[in-house]
Design a protein around this motif. Structure first.
Motif, mmCIF file in Angstrom:
data_model
loop_
_atom_site.group_PDB
_atom_site.id
_atom_site.type_symbol
_atom_site.label_atom_id
_atom_site.label_comp_id
_atom_site.label_asym_id
_atom_site.label_seq_id
_atom_site.Cartn_x
_atom_site.Cartn_y
_atom_site.Cartn_z
ATOM 1 N N GLY A 167 0.834 -1.193 0.000
ATOM 2 C CA GLY A 167 0.000 0.000 0.000
ATOM 3 C C GLY A 167 0.871 1.246 0.000
ATOM 4 N N VAL A 168 0.277 2.375 -0.368
ATOM 5 C CA VAL A 168 0.987 3.654 -0.400
ATOM 6 C C VAL A 168 0.398 4.528 0.705
ATOM 7 C CG1 VAL A 168 1.598 5.667 -1.781
ATOM 8 C CG2 VAL A 168 1.326 3.424 -2.883
ATOM 9 N N HIS A 169 1.186 4.762 1.752
ATOM 10 C CA HIS A 169 0.667 5.521 2.885
ATOM 11 C C HIS A 169 1.005 7.008 2.773
ATOM 12 C CE1 HIS A 169 0.485 7.276 6.942
ATOM 13 N NE2 HIS A 169 -0.589 6.512 7.019
ATOM 14 N N HIS A 170 0.038 7.838 3.182
ATOM 15 C CA HIS A 170 0.215 9.291 3.201
ATOM 16 C C HIS A 170 0.007 9.778 4.636
ATOM 17 C CE1 HIS A 170 0.026 9.649 -1.263
ATOM 18 N NE2 HIS A 170 -0.690 8.545 -1.115
ATOM 19 N N ARG A 171 0.986 10.457 5.172
ATOM 20 C CA ARG A 171 0.894 10.984 6.528
ATOM 21 C C ARG A 171 -0.139 12.111 6.575
ATOM 22 N NH1 ARG A 171 4.861 11.430 10.887
ATOM 23 N NH2 ARG A 171 4.278 13.177 12.252
ATOM 24 N N THR A 172 -1.019 12.071 7.566
ATOM 25 C CA THR A 172 -2.051 13.098 7.696
ATOM 26 C C THR A 172 -2.218 13.512 9.153
ATOM 27 O OG1 THR A 172 -3.697 11.321 7.765
ATOM 28 C CG2 THR A 172 -3.429 12.483 5.668
ATOM 29 N N ASP A 173 -2.864 14.656 9.345
ATOM 30 C CA ASP A 173 -3.238 15.133 10.661
ATOM 31 C C ASP A 173 -4.730 14.898 10.877
ATOM 32 O OD1 ASP A 173 -0.671 16.049 11.371
ATOM 33 O OD2 ASP A 173 -0.980 17.916 10.233
ATOM 34 N N ASN A 174 -5.223 15.301 12.031
ATOM 35 C CA ASN A 174 -6.633 15.124 12.364
ATOM 36 C C ASN A 174 -7.545 15.720 11.282
ATOM 37 O OD1 ASN A 174 -6.011 13.883 14.790
ATOM 38 N ND2 ASN A 174 -6.026 15.804 15.933
ATOM 39 N N CYS A 175 -8.572 14.984 10.947
ATOM 40 C CA CYS A 175 -9.653 15.411 10.048
ATOM 41 C C CYS A 175 -9.278 15.380 8.568
ATOM 42 C CB CYS A 175 -10.178 16.806 10.382
ATOM 43 S SG CYS A 175 -10.568 17.065 12.119
ATOM 44 N N GLU A 176 -8.007 15.176 8.247
ATOM 45 C CA GLU A 176 -7.618 15.144 6.835
ATOM 46 C C GLU A 176 -8.070 13.848 6.170
ATOM 47 O OE1 GLU A 176 -3.821 17.172 5.465
ATOM 48 O OE2 GLU A 176 -3.249 16.454 7.453
ATOM 49 N N VAL A 177 -8.221 13.905 4.863
ATOM 50 C CA VAL A 177 -8.588 12.719 4.094
ATOM 51 C C VAL A 177 -7.597 12.525 2.953
ATOM 52 C CG1 VAL A 177 -11.045 12.877 4.631
ATOM 53 C CG2 VAL A 177 -10.159 13.988 2.577
ATOM 54 N N ILE A 178 -7.458 11.283 2.534
ATOM 55 C CA ILE A 178 -6.666 10.932 1.357
ATOM 56 C C ILE A 178 -7.603 10.266 0.355
ATOM 57 C CG2 ILE A 178 -4.865 9.375 0.475
ATOM 58 C CD1 ILE A 178 -3.783 11.895 1.854
ATOM 59 N N ILE A 179 -7.495 10.660 -0.889
ATOM 60 C CA ILE A 179 -8.368 10.122 -1.937
ATOM 61 C C ILE A 179 -7.532 9.348 -2.941
ATOM 62 C CG2 ILE A 179 -10.036 10.687 -3.752
ATOM 63 C CD1 ILE A 179 -10.391 13.395 -2.165
ATOM 64 N N ASP A 180 -7.892 8.108 -3.162
ATOM 65 C CA ASP A 180 -7.296 7.299 -4.214
ATOM 66 C C ASP A 180 -8.280 7.289 -5.377
ATOM 67 O OD1 ASP A 180 -6.742 5.018 -5.920
ATOM 68 O OD2 ASP A 180 -5.387 4.298 -4.364
ATOM 69 N N ALA A 181 -7.958 8.069 -6.418
ATOM 70 C CA ALA A 181 -8.881 8.203 -7.550
ATOM 71 C C ALA A 181 -9.046 6.896 -8.306
ATOM 72 C CB ALA A 181 -8.379 9.302 -8.488
ATOM 73 N N LYS A 182 -7.999 6.105 -8.314
ATOM 74 C CA LYS A 182 -8.029 4.834 -9.053
ATOM 75 C C LYS A 182 -9.087 3.900 -8.498
ATOM 76 C CE LYS A 182 -4.531 2.049 -8.020
ATOM 77 N NZ LYS A 182 -3.907 3.153 -7.304
ATOM 78 N N TYR A 183 -9.110 3.778 -7.170
ATOM 79 C CA TYR A 183 -10.063 2.891 -6.508
ATOM 80 C C TYR A 183 -11.299 3.620 -5.982
ATOM 81 C CZ TYR A 183 -6.437 -0.766 -6.407
ATOM 82 O OH TYR A 183 -5.488 -1.710 -6.730
ATOM 83 N N ARG A 184 -11.330 4.952 -6.140
ATOM 84 C CA ARG A 184 -12.418 5.769 -5.577
ATOM 85 C C ARG A 184 -12.533 5.501 -4.067
ATOM 86 N NH1 ARG A 184 -15.386 8.087 -9.532
ATOM 87 N NH2 ARG A 184 -17.381 8.151 -8.428
ATOM 88 N N LEU A 185 -11.385 5.556 -3.421
ATOM 89 C CA LEU A 185 -11.238 5.217 -2.008
ATOM 90 C C LEU A 185 -10.910 6.478 -1.215
ATOM 91 C CD1 LEU A 185 -10.761 3.174 0.354
ATOM 92 C CD2 LEU A 185 -8.421 2.932 -0.518
ATOM 93 N N VAL A 186 -11.660 6.697 -0.120
ATOM 94 C CA VAL A 186 -11.466 7.874 0.731
ATOM 95 C C VAL A 186 -11.154 7.400 2.147
ATOM 96 C CG1 VAL A 186 -12.464 10.027 1.575
ATOM 97 C CG2 VAL A 186 -13.153 9.138 -0.672
#
Length: 217
Positions: A167-186
């Protein structure tokens, strides 16, 4: 009205669904005028934890029965789920994801995901419908979807496990979201960080709003 399936894993952070994350998800969906239907597998719970003492209890419980507590009884067995019927699916967090829906808590990157849960994820991807995941749930998703872009916040051990699963991890803070457009994953970290209950709700709401954006694209 859009319909979203919310997949639960029991009732209680240490052995089931994280209750604040689950209810925050349901409230966020309701605020946005989206119909929610809860689902859970009809399987034995891995174990039962006394949430007052943290100790394991010598009793048996069922994941579907326990999840019904959060759903106020309005819940269906996961085998009844059809991706044709729902516009998105959301997985709140809690140790139930890592103990009941998968073996993540015990086997790490070598874990197995419950076959019905795996089918739900792949079915939604096949139909190009959004998937939301909070807290530890993105790690389970990463086991099913190769090279998925996800976040669990910044916990180094969990990040390493996600990377071992490719998997490809993205560091985030509180309330942030990461979107994977390929899988339409939030995904959003919620209680994987030192979040307040208000921040957990805001993260769930941000996730729901991004799912709505994906519908509008």
């Amino acid at each position: 009205m859009k319909k979203v399936a919310v997949i639960l894993s029991g009732c209680g952070v240490f052995d089931g669904s994280e209750i604040h994350e689950a209810t925050s998800t349901l409230i966020a969906l309701s605020m946005r005028g989206i119909e929610a239907q809860c689902f859970a597998p009809d399987i034995p719970q891995y174990h039962v934890i006394n949430h007052l003492t943290g100790e394991e209890m010598q009793e048996d419980r069922n994941v579907l029965v326990e999840s019904a507590r959060i759903a106020r009884g309005d819940i269906k067995e996961i085998g009844e789920f059809s991706a044709e019927t729902f516009d998105a699916v959301i997985f709140p967090g809690g140790f139930g994801v890592a103990k009941n829906l998968s073996t993540l808590a015990f086997d790490g990157a070598a874990c197995e995901v419950n076959e019905d849960i795996r089918k739900v994820i792949l079915w939604m991807v096949q139909l190009e419908k959004p998937i939301g995941a909070l807290c530890i749930s993105p790690a389970m998703i990463a086991k099913v979807l190769p090279q998925a872009d996800v976040t669990i916040g910044n916990d180094p051990d969990t990040v390493k496990m996600i990377e071992e699963m490719e998997g490809v991890h993205h560091r985030t803070d509180n309330c942030e979201v990461i979107i994977d457009a390929k899988y339409r994953l939030v995904t959003s970290p919620c209680y994987m960080l030192n979040a307040s209950i208000a921040e957990v709700f805001q993260g769930a709401l941000n996730m729901v709003d991004e799912i709505i954006q994906l519908w509008n694209e």
